[in-house]
Write a protein that holds these residues in place. Sequence first.
Motif, PDB file in Angstrom:
ATOM      1  N   SER A  37       0.819  -1.201   0.000  1.00 29.46           N
ATOM      2  CA  SER A  37       0.000   0.000   0.000  1.00 29.46           C
ATOM      3  C   SER A  37       0.858   1.258   0.000  1.00 29.46           C
ATOM      4  O   SER A  37       0.461   2.282  -0.514  1.00 29.46           O
ATOM      5  CB  SER A  37      -0.893   0.024   1.234  1.00 29.46           C
ATOM      6  OG  SER A  37      -1.681  -1.121   1.285  1.00 29.46           O
ATOM      7  N   GLU A  51       2.280   6.666  -1.431  1.00 32.77           N
ATOM      8  CA  GLU A  51       1.210   5.687  -1.616  1.00 32.77           C
ATOM      9  C   GLU A  51       1.429   4.969  -2.933  1.00 32.77           C
ATOM     10  O   GLU A  51       2.122   5.463  -3.814  1.00 32.77           O
ATOM     11  CB  GLU A  51      -0.155   6.367  -1.595  1.00 32.77           C
ATOM     12  CG  GLU A  51      -0.577   6.744  -0.203  1.00 32.77           C
ATOM     13  CD  GLU A  51      -1.998   7.257  -0.143  1.00 32.77           C
ATOM     14  OE1 GLU A  51      -2.622   7.026   0.888  1.00 32.77           O
ATOM     15  OE2 GLU A  51      -2.452   7.893  -1.107  1.00 32.77           O
ATOM     16  N   SER A  52       0.830   3.799  -3.073  1.00 33.76           N
ATOM     17  CA  SER A  52       1.078   2.921  -4.213  1.00 33.76           C
ATOM     18  C   SER A  52       0.916   3.600  -5.567  1.00 33.76           C
ATOM     19  O   SER A  52       1.792   3.563  -6.395  1.00 33.76           O
ATOM     20  CB  SER A  52       0.163   1.697  -4.163  1.00 33.76           C
ATOM     21  OG  SER A  52       0.576   0.842  -3.156  1.00 33.76           O
TER      22      SER A  52
END
Length: 98
Positions: A37, A51-52
């Motif tokens: 994530s 974030e991803s």
Amino acid sequence: MPKVWIYLLALLCALGLAASVAVFMLRPFEEEAPESSYTLRDWHGRLALFESGEAEQPVEVYDVYTHLLPENDVLSLQAGIPLENREQLQRLLEDFGL
């Protein structure tokens, strides 16, 4: 009568072996790694969380200067350390001195 028991035992052994081989062959060899994530990495000389899907800008930037960390940590951060959840993030931040 004793030969019947020997044949029955041999048959059970063969069935057990066949079942073991079948289970081994049907099971995946490598489990898929869970999708991360977050990624913790170096950003302009500081520790940052990404974030991803958003690799451009960090979600958070921490007051940890990466040039002060051990060389192995710096190399890992340059490549990016994938994290599955916030608990992993918290453990790593504690390791880095936060």
